[in-house]
Design a protein around this motif. Structure first.
Motif, PDB file in Angstrom:
ATOM      1  N   VAL A   1       0.841  -1.202   0.000  1.00 21.86           N
ATOM      2  CA  VAL A   1       0.000   0.000   0.000  1.00 21.86           C
ATOM      3  C   VAL A   1       0.876   1.253   0.000  1.00 21.86           C
ATOM      4  N   VAL A   2       1.913   1.277   0.823  1.00 22.34           N
ATOM      5  CA  VAL A   2       2.826   2.432   0.848  1.00 22.34           C
ATOM      6  C   VAL A   2       3.523   2.586  -0.503  1.00 22.34           C
ATOM      7  N   ALA A   3       3.954   1.485  -1.099  1.00 23.56           N
ATOM      8  CA  ALA A   3       4.592   1.552  -2.427  1.00 23.56           C
ATOM      9  C   ALA A   3       3.610   2.101  -3.462  1.00 23.56           C
ATOM     10  N   LEU A   4       2.357   1.684  -3.380  1.00 21.93           N
ATOM     11  CA  LEU A   4       1.337   2.212  -4.294  1.00 21.93           C
ATOM     12  C   LEU A   4       1.182   3.719  -4.128  1.00 21.93           C
ATOM     13  N   VAL A   5       1.148   4.183  -2.879  1.00 23.11           N
ATOM     14  CA  VAL A   5       0.997   5.624  -2.631  1.00 23.11           C
ATOM     15  C   VAL A   5       2.208   6.376  -3.172  1.00 23.11           C
ATOM     16  N   ILE A   6       3.393   5.839  -2.973  1.00 22.26           N
ATOM     17  CA  ILE A   6       4.600   6.493  -3.509  1.00 22.26           C
ATOM     18  C   ILE A   6       4.529   6.555  -5.035  1.00 22.26           C
ATOM     19  N   LEU A   7       4.113   5.453  -5.658  1.00 24.11           N
ATOM     20  CA  LEU A   7       3.934   5.457  -7.114  1.00 24.11           C
ATOM     21  C   LEU A   7       2.928   6.530  -7.528  1.00 24.11           C
ATOM     22  N   ARG A   8       1.823   6.642  -6.770  1.00 23.86           N
ATOM     23  CA  ARG A   8       0.799   7.640  -7.112  1.00 23.86           C
ATOM     24  C   ARG A   8       1.325   9.057  -6.934  1.00 23.86           C
ATOM     25  N   LEU A   9       2.159   9.265  -5.916  1.00 26.20           N
ATOM     26  CA  LEU A   9       2.755  10.585  -5.722  1.00 26.20           C
ATOM     27  C   LEU A   9       3.645  10.945  -6.911  1.00 26.20           C
ATOM     28  N   ILE A  10       4.420   9.993  -7.383  1.00 27.30           N
ATOM     29  CA  ILE A  10       5.266  10.232  -8.561  1.00 27.30           C
ATOM     30  C   ILE A  10       4.390  10.492  -9.783  1.00 27.30           C
ATOM     31  N   TRP A  11       3.360   9.657  -9.971  1.00 28.06           N
ATOM     32  CA  TRP A  11       2.471   9.814 -11.122  1.00 28.06           C
ATOM     33  C   TRP A  11       1.707  11.138 -11.045  1.00 28.06           C
ATOM     34  N   GLY A  12       1.491  11.630  -9.827  1.00 30.14           N
ATOM     35  CA  GLY A  12       0.826  12.917  -9.650  1.00 30.14           C
ATOM     36  C   GLY A  12       1.655  14.087 -10.140  1.00 30.14           C
ATOM     37  N   VAL A  13       2.944  13.852 -10.356  1.00 28.99           N
ATOM     38  CA  VAL A  13       3.838  14.892 -10.871  1.00 28.99           C
ATOM     39  C   VAL A  13       4.103  14.702 -12.360  1.00 28.99           C
ATOM     40  N   VAL A  14       4.282  13.449 -12.794  1.00 24.42           N
ATOM     41  CA  VAL A  14       4.706  13.202 -14.180  1.00 24.42           C
ATOM     42  C   VAL A  14       3.628  12.546 -15.042  1.00 24.42           C
ATOM     43  N   GLY A  15       2.475  12.231 -14.467  1.00 28.58           N
ATOM     44  CA  GLY A  15       1.451  11.465 -15.179  1.00 28.58           C
ATOM     45  C   GLY A  15       0.648  12.278 -16.174  1.00 28.58           C
ATOM     46  N   THR A  16      -0.432  11.689 -16.605  1.00 25.95           N
ATOM     47  CA  THR A  16      -1.317  12.316 -17.589  1.00 25.95           C
ATOM     48  C   THR A  16      -2.065  13.501 -16.966  1.00 25.95           C
ATOM     49  N   ARG A  17      -2.723  14.262 -17.793  1.00 27.90           N
ATOM     50  CA  ARG A  17      -3.326  15.542 -17.391  1.00 27.90           C
ATOM     51  C   ARG A  17      -4.154  15.444 -16.112  1.00 27.90           C
ATOM     52  N   PHE A  18      -5.140  14.581 -16.065  1.00 32.35           N
ATOM     53  CA  PHE A  18      -6.042  14.541 -14.922  1.00 32.35           C
ATOM     54  C   PHE A  18      -5.454  13.767 -13.747  1.00 32.35           C
ATOM     55  N   ALA A  19      -4.340  13.088 -13.952  1.00 34.21           N
ATOM     56  CA  ALA A  19      -3.651  12.396 -12.853  1.00 34.21           C
ATOM     57  C   ALA A  19      -2.741  13.348 -12.078  1.00 34.21           C
ATOM     58  N   ARG A  20      -2.338  14.445 -12.717  1.00 35.89           N
ATOM     59  CA  ARG A  20      -1.397  15.371 -12.088  1.00 35.89           C
ATOM     60  C   ARG A  20      -2.061  16.162 -10.970  1.00 35.89           C
ATOM     61  N   PHE A  21      -1.329  16.320  -9.876  1.00 39.50           N
ATOM     62  CA  PHE A  21      -1.832  17.094  -8.744  1.00 39.50           C
ATOM     63  C   PHE A  21      -2.126  18.534  -9.146  1.00 39.50           C
ATOM     64  N   SER A  22      -1.423  19.031 -10.140  1.00 41.61           N
ATOM     65  CA  SER A  22      -1.666  20.408 -10.605  1.00 41.61           C
ATOM     66  C   SER A  22      -3.066  20.562 -11.195  1.00 41.61           C
ATOM     67  N   SER A  23      -3.703  19.452 -11.595  1.00 41.44           N
ATOM     68  CA  SER A  23      -5.060  19.550 -12.150  1.00 41.44           C
ATOM     69  C   SER A  23      -6.125  19.519 -11.056  1.00 41.44           C
ATOM     70  N   PHE A  24      -5.725  19.188  -9.823  1.00 37.31           N
ATOM     71  CA  PHE A  24      -6.686  19.212  -8.717  1.00 37.31           C
ATOM     72  C   PHE A  24      -5.992  19.630  -7.416  1.00 37.31           C
ATOM     73  N   PRO A  25      -5.533  20.889  -7.385  1.00 38.55           N
ATOM     74  CA  PRO A  25      -4.858  21.360  -6.170  1.00 38.55           C
ATOM     75  C   PRO A  25      -5.860  21.447  -5.012  1.00 38.55           C
ATOM     76  N   PRO A  26      -5.357  21.303  -3.777  1.00 38.30           N
ATOM     77  CA  PRO A  26      -6.264  21.479  -2.640  1.00 38.30           C
ATOM     78  C   PRO A  26      -6.709  22.943  -2.592  1.00 38.30           C
ATOM     79  N   ASP A  27      -7.996  23.183  -2.676  1.00 35.43           N
ATOM     80  CA  ASP A  27      -8.512  24.540  -2.795  1.00 35.43           C
ATOM     81  C   ASP A  27      -9.774  24.670  -1.947  1.00 35.43           C
ATOM     82  N   ILE A  28      -9.632  25.306  -0.790  1.00 37.30           N
ATOM     83  CA  ILE A  28     -10.759  25.473   0.125  1.00 37.30           C
ATOM     84  C   ILE A  28     -11.846  26.329  -0.517  1.00 37.30           C
ATOM     85  N   SER A  29     -11.467  27.387  -1.195  1.00 33.41           N
ATOM     86  CA  SER A  29     -12.442  28.273  -1.833  1.00 33.41           C
ATOM     87  C   SER A  29     -13.272  27.526  -2.881  1.00 33.41           C
ATOM     88  N   ALA A  30     -12.594  26.750  -3.725  1.00 33.75           N
ATOM     89  CA  ALA A  30     -13.311  25.969  -4.742  1.00 33.75           C
ATOM     90  C   ALA A  30     -14.191  24.908  -4.084  1.00 33.75           C
TER      91      ALA A  30
END
Length: 179
Positions: free
Chosen positions: A43-72
């Motif tokens: 499970v930890v390895a999966l999360v680490i993989l997801r963290l990496i994919w959140g930086v280098v992955g496809t458009r909707f996988a990237r954290f930049s496409s869903f930043p934590p936003d209280i206002s939104a």
């Protein structure tokens, strides 16, 4: 009906593998067993993989496409209360907060579980208490996540569980969409 490709295979395999691993450890496996530990490491390895994919992955996988936003997130809650149906192509703002919550929870569970196996923390209570508290928090979060997915699927007429299986969201052409 529009069919939009949203979730890539890495995101979908991660999601369902995390579901299986967390469910196995929380509901099925013996807490004191080696298999419980190994599933926790996976499970930890999966999360680490997801963290990496959140930086280098496809458009909707990237954290930049869903930043934590209280206002939104507050805006999404206002939309819900006012009956406004905006379709988010990727993650909704509230969904993004839940994702960050669950990723962090899984890491806390994994690290605290690992600490309990070390000589340094053998017999020390706080790692086990942290582990149990984080598991309880994650279980509540998972229930809220599933309830929210079902509610949003009903409210927006977009089958979100199917989208996490197929990778595609099917959206009626007259619905307002938000990237």
């Amino acid at each position: 009906m529009q069919r939009l490709k949203v979730w890539d295979p890495v995101v979908r395999v991660f999601h369902w593998s995390l579901v299986a691993g967390f469910a196995a450890n929380a509901l099925v496996l013996d807490d004191d067993g080696k298999l419980h530990q190994w599933v926790g490491y996976i499970v930890v390895a999966l999360v680490i993989l997801r963290l990496i994919w959140g930086v280098v992955g496809t458009r909707f996988a990237r954290f930049s496409s869903f930043p934590p936003d209280i206002s939104a997130s507050l805006g999404q809650m206002r939309d819900i209360l006012n009956g406004i149906r905006r379709i988010h192509i990727g993650h909704t703002p509230l969904g993004a907060l839940m994702i960050y919550n669950l990723l962090l929870s899984m890491l806390v569970i994994g690290v605290s579980g690992w600490l309990m196996t070390t000589d340094m923390f053998w017999g020390v209570e706080w790692p086990e208490e942290l582990h149990e508290t984080a598991v309880a928090w994650a279980e509540v979060s998972v229930v809220l996540h599933v309830a929210a997915v079902l509610f949003e699927s009903w409210r927006t007429s977009v089958n979100l569980p199917r989208a996490m299986i197929t990778g595609c969201k099917e959206i009626q052409k007259d619905q307002e969409m938000v990237a």
